[in-house]
Design a protein around this motif. Structure first.
Motif, PDB file in Angstrom:
ATOM      1  N   ARG A   1       0.811  -1.221   0.000  1.00 58.41           N
ATOM      2  CA  ARG A   1       0.000   0.000   0.000  1.00 58.41           C
ATOM      3  C   ARG A   1       0.847   1.275   0.000  1.00 58.41           C
ATOM      4  O   ARG A   1       0.567   2.224  -0.742  1.00 58.41           O
ATOM      5  CB  ARG A   1      -0.957   0.010   1.190  1.00 58.41           C
ATOM      6  N   ALA A   2       1.884   1.331   0.805  1.00 51.22           N
ATOM      7  CA  ALA A   2       2.692   2.554   0.887  1.00 51.22           C
ATOM      8  C   ALA A   2       3.384   2.867  -0.449  1.00 51.22           C
ATOM      9  O   ALA A   2       3.235   3.982  -0.978  1.00 51.22           O
ATOM     10  CB  ALA A   2       3.706   2.459   2.026  1.00 51.22           C
ATOM     11  N   PRO A   3       4.139   1.920  -1.049  1.00 51.16           N
ATOM     12  CA  PRO A   3       4.749   2.252  -2.338  1.00 51.16           C
ATOM     13  C   PRO A   3       3.715   2.462  -3.446  1.00 51.16           C
ATOM     14  O   PRO A   3       3.928   3.288  -4.343  1.00 51.16           O
ATOM     15  CB  PRO A   3       5.657   1.056  -2.634  1.00 51.16           C
ATOM     16  N   TYR A   4       2.616   1.728  -3.387  1.00 47.42           N
ATOM     17  CA  TYR A   4       1.542   1.897  -4.377  1.00 47.42           C
ATOM     18  C   TYR A   4       1.036   3.336  -4.368  1.00 47.42           C
ATOM     19  O   TYR A   4       0.973   4.003  -5.409  1.00 47.42           O
ATOM     20  CB  TYR A   4       0.426   0.921  -4.033  1.00 47.42           C
ATOM     21  N   LEU A   5       0.686   3.830  -3.191  1.00 46.13           N
ATOM     22  CA  LEU A   5       0.188   5.205  -3.088  1.00 46.13           C
ATOM     23  C   LEU A   5       1.287   6.209  -3.404  1.00 46.13           C
ATOM     24  O   LEU A   5       1.041   7.216  -4.091  1.00 46.13           O
ATOM     25  CB  LEU A   5      -0.372   5.465  -1.688  1.00 46.13           C
TER      26      LEU A   5
ATOM     27  N   PHE B   1       0.796   8.781  -6.702  1.00 45.54           N
ATOM     28  CA  PHE B   1       0.742  10.223  -6.512  1.00 45.54           C
ATOM     29  C   PHE B   1       1.978  10.910  -7.092  1.00 45.54           C
ATOM     30  O   PHE B   1       1.890  12.048  -7.553  1.00 45.54           O
ATOM     31  CB  PHE B   1       0.563  10.562  -5.027  1.00 45.54           C
ATOM     32  N   PHE B   2       3.106  10.233  -7.075  1.00 48.73           N
ATOM     33  CA  PHE B   2       4.309  10.780  -7.704  1.00 48.73           C
ATOM     34  C   PHE B   2       4.076  10.973  -9.202  1.00 48.73           C
ATOM     35  O   PHE B   2       4.438  12.010  -9.784  1.00 48.73           O
ATOM     36  CB  PHE B   2       5.490   9.838  -7.462  1.00 48.73           C
ATOM     37  N   ALA B   3       3.463   9.969  -9.843  1.00 47.36           N
ATOM     38  CA  ALA B   3       3.191  10.078 -11.278  1.00 47.36           C
ATOM     39  C   ALA B   3       2.177  11.169 -11.568  1.00 47.36           C
ATOM     40  O   ALA B   3       2.317  11.923 -12.543  1.00 47.36           O
ATOM     41  CB  ALA B   3       2.698   8.734 -11.821  1.00 47.36           C
ATOM     42  N   ALA B   4       1.133  11.267 -10.737  1.00 53.37           N
ATOM     43  CA  ALA B   4       0.094  12.279 -10.961  1.00 53.37           C
ATOM     44  C   ALA B   4       0.584  13.683 -10.661  1.00 53.37           C
ATOM     45  O   ALA B   4       0.085  14.658 -11.237  1.00 53.37           O
ATOM     46  CB  ALA B   4      -1.123  11.959 -10.093  1.00 53.37           C
TER      47      ALA B   4
END
Length: 204
Positions: free
Chosen positions: A87-91, A95-98
Motif C-alpha cells: 500500500r505505501a509504495p503503491y500510493l 501520486f508521484f506520477a500524478a
C-alpha cells in the motif's frame, strides 16, 4: 446497457484508463468524445470537459489516476489493488506520477524550466531530480509497488511510455527494462488495439 460508461478519446490519457478497464475485465460502454462537440451527458458528468471520465452506476470518477485506483478497488477480483504490504509504495508512486512526474514532463514539453530559485516553489523541483527518483524506483523491484503487478504499474508505466515516445523523458535502460515487463500484458495489447482501431476509423 452497461452500468460502467467510459468517456474517452483514443488520442488522450483515456488510453491509460482503457488499459485498466481491460485489466479488470468488467463490461463497459465506450463513448468517444469529439474535441469540438462535447455531448451534454458528458459535460453533466464532468463539467471540466476532460477525458477520461467514467460513470459507474451513480458514481462519477474523473482524473486518470483516480480512475485507475477506483477501478482497482471496485473490481477486487482482478487482483490489482495493493496488499497491505504494497500500500505505501503503491500510493507513493501513484501520486508521484500524478504530481511531480506529470508536472515536470508537461513543463518540459511546454519549454518551461524553473530556475534554481524557483525550484523550491514547484512540486517536482527539477526534471533531473524526478528522472533520477523514478529511475531508482523502477529498478528497485520487478514492479513499482514490489514483486507483483498492480494498478500502479498501469499508471506509472503509461507515463513512462508516453514520456519516452514524446521525448519528455530521457532514455534510461531502467525505463526500457521496466516497460518490457508490463507492455505486452494481454490487457495492454487489447487496449492499444481498440484505441488504434478507433483512430483509424476516425474521419480524415
Amino acid at each position: 446497457m452497461s452500468d460502467l460508461i467510459f468517456y474517452t478519446n483514443p488520442m488522450s490519457r483515456g488510453r491509460i484508463a482503457r488499459w485498466m478497464l481491460e485489466e479488470v475485465a468488467a463490461p463497459y460502454e465506450t463513448r468517444v468524445v469529439d474535441w469540438a462537440a462535447k455531448p451534454d451527458d458528458f459535460l453533466a458528468a464532468n463539467p471540466m470537459g476532460k477525458v477520461p471520465t467514467i460513470v459507474h452506476g451513480d458514481q462519477v470518477v474523473t482524473e486518470t489516476g483516480a480512475i485507475i485506483a477506483y477501478l482497482a478497488e471496485a473490481f477486487p477480483e482482478a487482483g490489482l489493488a495493493p496488499t497491505q504490504a504494497e500500500r505505501a509504495p503503491y500510493l507513493r508512486w501513484m501520486f508521484f506520477a500524478a504530481g511531480p512526474l506529470e508536472a515536470a514532463t508537461t513543463d518540459r514539453s511546454l519549454g518551461v524550466a524553473p530556475t534554481a530559485e524557483q525550484q523550491g516553489m514547484v512540486g517536482y523541483g527539477s526534471l533531473d531530480r524526478v528522472v533520477t527518483t523514478l529511475e531508482s524506483a523502477v529498478a528497485a523491484n520487478t514492479y513499482i509497488a514490489g514483486n507483483r503487478f498492480t494498478a500502479a504499474d498501469v499508471y506509472v508505466g503509461s507515463h513512462i511510455d508516453w514520456g519516452l515516445q514524446f521525448g519528455s523523458l530521457p532514455q534510461r535502460a531502467a525505463f526500457d527494462d521496466y516497460l518490457a515487463r508490463i507492455k505486452d500484458r494481454p490487457a495492454a495489447v487489447r487496449a492499444r488495439e481498440i484505441d488504434d482501431a478507433l483512430i483509424a476509423e476516425a474521419p480524415g
